[in-house]
Design an enzyme around this catalytic site. Structure first.
Site, PDB file in Angstrom:
ATOM      1  N   HIS A  13       0.856  -1.192   0.000  1.00  0.00           N
ATOM      2  CA  HIS A  13       0.000   0.000   0.000  1.00  0.00           C
ATOM      3  C   HIS A  13       0.888   1.237   0.000  1.00  0.00           C
ATOM      4  O   HIS A  13       1.275   1.747   1.050  1.00  0.00           O
ATOM      5  CB  HIS A  13      -0.919  -0.034   1.231  1.00  0.00           C
ATOM      6  N   HIS A  15       1.237   4.825  -2.545  1.00  0.00           N
ATOM      7  CA  HIS A  15       0.845   5.605  -3.729  1.00  0.00           C
ATOM      8  C   HIS A  15       2.121   6.236  -4.274  1.00  0.00           C
ATOM      9  O   HIS A  15       2.788   6.986  -3.551  1.00  0.00           O
ATOM     10  CB  HIS A  15      -0.154   6.699  -3.351  1.00  0.00           C
ATOM     11  N   HIS A 193      -9.603   1.012  -1.060  1.00  0.00           N
ATOM     12  CA  HIS A 193      -9.504   1.675   0.237  1.00  0.00           C
ATOM     13  C   HIS A 193     -10.900   1.619   0.864  1.00  0.00           C
ATOM     14  O   HIS A 193     -11.890   1.998   0.215  1.00  0.00           O
ATOM     15  CB  HIS A 193      -9.117   3.150   0.075  1.00  0.00           C
ATOM     16  N   GLU A 196     -11.087   3.521   6.191  1.00  0.00           N
ATOM     17  CA  GLU A 196     -10.036   4.446   6.641  1.00  0.00           C
ATOM     18  C   GLU A 196     -10.781   5.559   7.393  1.00  0.00           C
ATOM     19  O   GLU A 196     -10.760   5.607   8.614  1.00  0.00           O
ATOM     20  CB  GLU A 196      -9.248   4.995   5.444  1.00  0.00           C
ATOM     21  N   ASP A 275       1.628   7.154   1.946  1.00  0.00           N
ATOM     22  CA  ASP A 275       2.219   8.315   1.265  1.00  0.00           C
ATOM     23  C   ASP A 275       3.428   8.776   2.077  1.00  0.00           C
ATOM     24  O   ASP A 275       3.381   9.794   2.778  1.00  0.00           O
ATOM     25  CB  ASP A 275       1.181   9.437   1.167  1.00  0.00           C
TER      26      ASP A 275
HETATM   27  N1  ADE Z   1      -4.642   8.759  -1.963  1.00  0.00           N
HETATM   28  C1  ADE Z   1      -3.394   8.841  -1.474  1.00  0.00           C
HETATM   29  N2  ADE Z   1      -3.381   8.516  -0.181  1.00  0.00           N
HETATM   30  C2  ADE Z   1      -4.638   8.183   0.165  1.00  0.00           C
HETATM   31  C3  ADE Z   1      -5.261   7.744   1.370  1.00  0.00           C
HETATM   32  N3  ADE Z   1      -4.587   7.587   2.505  1.00  0.00           N
HETATM   33  N4  ADE Z   1      -6.588   7.533   1.348  1.00  0.00           N
HETATM   34  C4  ADE Z   1      -7.281   7.700   0.223  1.00  0.00           C
HETATM   35  N5  ADE Z   1      -6.744   8.108  -0.916  1.00  0.00           N
HETATM   36  C5  ADE Z   1      -5.430   8.342  -0.961  1.00  0.00           C
HETATM   37 ZN    ZN Z   2      -3.750   4.788   0.463  1.00  0.00          ZN
END
Ligand code: ADE
Ligand code: ZN
Length: 339
Positions: A13, A15, A193, A196, A275
């Site tokens: 996971h 991006h 996703h 979250e 990220d």
């Molecule tokens: N795009 C990049 N990071 C993300 C995250 N944590 N949740 C949803 N979309 C994303």
């Molecule tokens: Zn993500």
């Protein structure tokens, strides 16, 4: 930290646009003659104070605006791979957000070819294997996702799975049933996703409606014991991102993160960075952070085992990586498990 890096691991996971470090943003902005609304790297970093997912997404989409040509996507990806490999990543399944580039007039091929050149080099020179996962932006329309799927189909062999990211609340998995039905019919694996910021119901929808092979994040499943039981029974992997959850205020602090409770409940949890350029750490810092939640050395190795079990690797390679973990001397990890 060096000890946790000795543990072979998969990252499932991340991006690629979220690995864009401020220094590289400024370098590429200068090269492409793009003006940034920040005076310098420090001023940009100072903006990384997020109150929720939406406040992060604004900064995230602004940062990637400087990416214009294939070389930019190559530089971004090779920089991530070098850092990941230094932290013991042997295999990475990497998200990318084509709609965030298409909407700026950057062609799909520019994005994918730049990323893939780095992935090939990573495999050859850094000994890291990888897969690409295309994410649909869930705050855009079903129609836009379907058009993006058309482009993915022209690049079928380059992409292993499709996923769903961006603003979760108000954009449930049910919005994309037809897109995911078609993607699966074309042979893509699916992830999403869910859970979250969104409620446990979105996790159930991702499973029931989008037939996902993994749930990204999924931490809010802990609010629904029946859902947890189901996830355990069906061995659904959850790609958890502890430092992200702290920075986006999904949890109040790392100490309160539910990862250890999820692990103890029997969930197939994995540790990931999401990220890393924005959230204060790559996968190694995420493992080191959660080590303090009370994971034993052996349990940290189990988290790494989970990462390969939950991956989309072909069987012989998965087995080889699992054997590599078995070969790591436990004493090398001892210090990492200390609070
Ligand atoms: N795009 C990049 N990071 C993300 C995250 N944590 N949740 C949803 N979309 C994303
Ligand atoms: Zn993500």
């Amino acid at each position: 930290m060096t000890e946790i890096h000795a543990l072979p691991k998969a990252e499932l996971h991340v991006h690629i646009e979220g690995t864009f470090e401020p220094e590289l943003i400024f370098e590429i902005a200068a090269r492409n003659r793009v003006a940034l609304p920040y005076a310098n790297v420090e001023a940009l970093r100072a903006a990384y104070d997020f109150s929720d997912l939406q406040s992060f997404l604004g900064v995230y989409y602004a940062g990637m605006d400087v990416l214009r040509v294939e070389r930019d996507f190559y530089d971004l990806t090779i920089a991530y791979l070098r850092r990941a490999v230094a932290q013991g990543v042997r295999h990475a399944e990497i998200f990318f957000d084509p709609q965030a580039h298409l909407s700026r007039g950057i062609a799909f091929d520019v994005v994918v070819n730049g990323i893939r050149q780095a992935l090939r080099e990573g495999e050859r020179d850094l000994r890291v294997t990888s897969h690409l996962i295309l994410c649909f932006l869930r705050d855009l329309s079903e129609e836009s996702a379907m058009e993006t799927l058309d482009l993915a189909l022209r690049n079928r062999e380059k992409i292993v799975a499709v996923g769903l990211d961006s603003a979760e609340l108000g954009n449930p998995p049910s919005k994309f049933v037809r897109v995911f039905d078609r993607a699966r019919a074309e042979g893509f694996l699916t992830v999403a996703h869910a859970g979250e910021e969104g409620p446990p119901e979105y996790v159930a929808e991702a499973l029931d409606l989008l037939k996902v092979a993994r749930v990204d994040h999924g931490v809010r499943c802990m609010e629904d014991p029946a859902l947890v039981q189901r996830l355990v029974r069906e061995r659904v992997p959850l790609t958890v991102c502890p430092l992200s959850n702290v920075r986006l205020r999904v949890v109040r602090s790392l100490e309160e993160h539910p990862l250890k409770r999820m692990f103890d409940a029997g969930l197939l949890v994995t540790v990931n960075s999401d990220d890393p350029a924005y959230f204060g750490g790559y996968v190694g810092e995420n493992y080191a952070g959660v080590a303090a939640l009370g994971f034993t050395t052996e349990e940290l190795a189990t988290l790494a085992r989970h990462s390969f079990e939950a991956s989309f690797l072909e069987e012989p390679l998965r087995r080889r990586y699992l054997e590599e973990i078995a070969g790591v001397d436990g004493s090398e990890l001892q210090d990492a498990a200390l609070p």
